[in-house]
Design an enzyme around this catalytic site. Structure first.
Site, PDB file in Angstrom:
ATOM      1  N   GLU A   1      12.745   4.572  -2.573  1.00  0.00           N
ATOM      2  CA  GLU A   1      12.535   3.139  -2.360  1.00  0.00           C
ATOM      3  C   GLU A   1      12.161   2.375  -3.632  1.00  0.00           C
ATOM      4  OE1 GLU A   1       9.080   1.822  -0.039  1.00  0.00           O
ATOM      5  OE2 GLU A   1       8.733   3.924   0.412  1.00  0.00           O
TER       6      GLU A   1
ATOM      7  N   SER B   1       2.395  -1.543  -3.565  1.00  0.00           N
ATOM      8  CA  SER B   1       2.658  -0.624  -4.677  1.00  0.00           C
ATOM      9  C   SER B   1       2.820  -1.433  -5.949  1.00  0.00           C
ATOM     10  CB  SER B   1       3.972   0.145  -4.460  1.00  0.00           C
ATOM     11  OG  SER B   1       3.752   1.243  -3.627  1.00  0.00           O
TER      12      SER B   1
ATOM     13  N   SER C   1       3.850  -3.654   3.832  1.00  0.00           N
ATOM     14  CA  SER C   1       2.749  -3.308   4.746  1.00  0.00           C
ATOM     15  C   SER C   1       1.525  -2.952   3.892  1.00  0.00           C
ATOM     16  CB  SER C   1       3.125  -2.093   5.602  1.00  0.00           C
ATOM     17  OG  SER C   1       4.372  -2.280   6.193  1.00  0.00           O
TER      18      SER C   1
ATOM     19  N   ARG D   1       4.760   4.286 -11.126  1.00  0.00           N
ATOM     20  CA  ARG D   1       3.909   3.608 -10.134  1.00  0.00           C
ATOM     21  C   ARG D   1       2.481   3.728 -10.651  1.00  0.00           C
ATOM     22  NH1 ARG D   1       0.724   4.355  -5.671  1.00  0.00           N
ATOM     23  NH2 ARG D   1       1.058   2.944  -3.911  1.00  0.00           N
TER      24      ARG D   1
HETATM   25  P1  ADP Z   1       7.561  -2.775   4.730  1.00  0.00           P
HETATM   26  O1  ADP Z   1       8.786  -2.222   4.074  1.00  0.00           O
HETATM   27  O2  ADP Z   1       6.336  -1.977   4.496  1.00  0.00           O
HETATM   28  O3  ADP Z   1       7.801  -3.116   6.169  1.00  0.00           O
HETATM   29  P2  ADP Z   1       7.919  -5.572   3.835  1.00  0.00           P
HETATM   30  O4  ADP Z   1       8.139  -5.926   2.417  1.00  0.00           O
HETATM   31  O5  ADP Z   1       9.084  -5.709   4.753  1.00  0.00           O
HETATM   32  O6  ADP Z   1       7.263  -4.134   3.919  1.00  0.00           O
HETATM   33  O7  ADP Z   1       6.740  -6.500   4.308  1.00  0.00           O
HETATM   34  C1  ADP Z   1       6.092  -6.360   5.540  1.00  0.00           C
HETATM   35  C2  ADP Z   1       5.041  -7.444   5.636  1.00  0.00           C
HETATM   36  O8  ADP Z   1       5.681  -8.728   5.606  1.00  0.00           O
HETATM   37  C3  ADP Z   1       4.261  -7.449   6.939  1.00  0.00           C
HETATM   38  O9  ADP Z   1       3.163  -6.565   6.892  1.00  0.00           O
HETATM   39  C4  ADP Z   1       3.830  -8.897   7.050  1.00  0.00           C
HETATM   40  O10 ADP Z   1       2.675  -9.142   6.276  1.00  0.00           O
HETATM   41  C5  ADP Z   1       4.979  -9.654   6.394  1.00  0.00           C
HETATM   42  N1  ADP Z   1       5.982 -10.245   7.309  1.00  0.00           N
HETATM   43  C6  ADP Z   1       6.815 -11.260   6.950  1.00  0.00           C
HETATM   44  N2  ADP Z   1       7.616 -11.592   7.970  1.00  0.00           N
HETATM   45  C7  ADP Z   1       7.305 -10.787   9.003  1.00  0.00           C
HETATM   46  C8  ADP Z   1       7.783 -10.658  10.352  1.00  0.00           C
HETATM   47  N3  ADP Z   1       8.747 -11.460  10.834  1.00  0.00           N
HETATM   48  N4  ADP Z   1       7.242  -9.703  11.130  1.00  0.00           N
HETATM   49  C9  ADP Z   1       6.267  -8.899  10.671  1.00  0.00           C
HETATM   50  N5  ADP Z   1       5.752  -8.977   9.415  1.00  0.00           N
HETATM   51  C10 ADP Z   1       6.257  -9.907   8.585  1.00  0.00           C
END
Ligand code: ADP
Length: 362
Positions: free
Chosen positions: A134, A189, A186, A201
């Site tokens: 990733e 990094s 979530s 990292r």
């Molecule tokens: P991951 O790959 O860990 O899921 P992302 O870069 O996609 O990470 O980001 C997830 C974060 O984005 C969520 O924890 C929340 O803070 C935010 N977020 C933005 N839009 C949304 C959505 N529609 N639903 C849930 N979380 C969202």
């Protein structure tokens, strides 16, 4: 995997802890495929492009589309779709019903979910997930999008310390190295990137976008990220946080701390009286400010240790979240006496998995 003419349809998936990001490459010309191929391709295509919402929670971000892209010898358009990773089983059902496996030999996938869902994809959809790291995808995604978006991708805020004069401005990211990437998904990094092939990292924190959303749901009863941001936009964190002036009665001048500086996040919540008068909006704002400032200070420490001045903030936490972007821009500028620059990207990229393109192009 991505040879000169990879099989169609071309998908890339980033299966994250909260959101799954799906990239779909729409070829401009379907006529070059044989009849059976063309039919399946068009079924998938009509479904994806005929809708902007899928099921209860899948969304195509039309404003992010990239036209006139050449991928592996074909011209077409890149589409960006996202849905909660919790809905993966419904997506698998959909992929089965639209016969995704009829054409593609596999899907490039990244994020933890590429491992978690590998077996079920192979068994249920008859599709192999070609796994990519990733962080590699993230960096390739940043460079691809910056290079091939005809509109300016990278930007910063001019005058970040002045709310009236603060203005979004394009930033020329053609000579990017060295830079720090703070990927706020979530969790968080932080990568130090010194050249196309040299990166590491350097840090991270589990207090990220997922923490903001989780705490906000707990404290305010809200249900979605959009609702949490909307509440935060109407709240005042000063009703929740203890400021320097709440403790000193003014500035703490010896160390240059203005009275307005937060001394203790959520510090007012020790008092029953303050708890009783706090609103959902104030709580949402304080949660957002707490998480954002914490990420900002870790980013600053990393920039200092690594001796890097440009900090690129990405990740879906920044989606529809100008409050955090401006706060980060302000914090980087203020606490470094103007030596650090906070940069942002129109696609908030996260790993929007462009690896299927990048293996060939970048
Ligand atoms: P991951 O790959 O860990 O899921 P992302 O870069 O996609 O990470 O980001 C997830 C974060 O984005 C969520 O924890 C929340 O803070 C935010 N977020 C933005 N839009 C949304 C959505 N529609 N639903 C849930 N979380 C969202």
């Amino acid at each position: 995997f991505c040879d000169i003419r990879p099989s169609m349809p071309l998908f890339g998936m980033d299966i994250g802890g909260t959101l799954t990001k799906l990239v779909y490459f729409e070829p401009a010309n379907f006529d070059e495929f044989d009849l059976e191929e063309k039919e399946t391709l068009q079924t998938i295509h009509r479904y994806l492009i005929g809708n902007v919402a899928y099921g209860k929670s899948g969304i195509r971000d039309v404003h992010l589309e990239m036209e006139n892209q050449t991928i592996c010898g074909r011209t077409g358009k890149i589409h960006f779709i996202r849905f909660p990773t919790s809905q993966m089983l419904s997506f698998i059902e959909l992929a089965k019903s639209k016969n995704f496996s009829g054409l593609a030999s596999g899907i490039c996938a990244t994020g933890g979910g590429a491992y978690m869902f590998e077996e079920i994809f192979a068994k249920e959809v008859l599709l192999q997930l070609h796994k990519y790291d990733e962080m590699d995808c993230l960096l390739k995604g940043i460079h691809y999008i910056d290079r091939y978006n005809p509109f300016s991708e990278c930007y910063f805020f001019r005058n970040p310390r002045d709310t009236e004069l603060c203005k979004k401005m394009p930033f020329d990211f053609r000579n990017p190295y060295p830079y720090l990437v703070v990927n706020i998904g979530s969790g968080v990094s932080i990568l130090a990137v010194r050249s196309k092939t040299d990166y590491s990292r350097v840090s991270g924190t589990s207090l990220g976008g997922g923490t903001f959303l989780g705490l906000c749901c707990l404290l305010t009863g809200c249900e979605t990220f959009e609702e949490a941001i909307e509440l935060a936009s109407q709240g005042d964190s000063k009703n929740i946080d203890k400021l320097v002036r709440d403790i000193y009665g003014g500035d703490y001048s010896k160390f240059g701390l203005a009275g307005e500086t937060v001394a203790c996040s959520f510090g007012h919540m020790m008092s029953k009286e303050k708890r009783d008068t706090s609103s959902r909006e104030d709580l949402a704002r304080a949660t957002l400010v707490t998480l954002t400032n914490n990420i900002g200070s870790i980013a600053r420490m990393c920039a200092k240790t690594e001796k890097i001045e440009r900090v690129v903030f990405v990740g879906n936490f920044l989606r529809v979240n100008e409050i955090s972007m401006k706060l980060l821009a302000y914090a980087m500028d203020f606490w470094s006496n103007g030596s650090l620059k906070a940069l942002f990207l129109e696609h908030e990229v996260r790993n929007y998995n462009l690896c299927f393109l990048c293996t060939v192009i970048v």
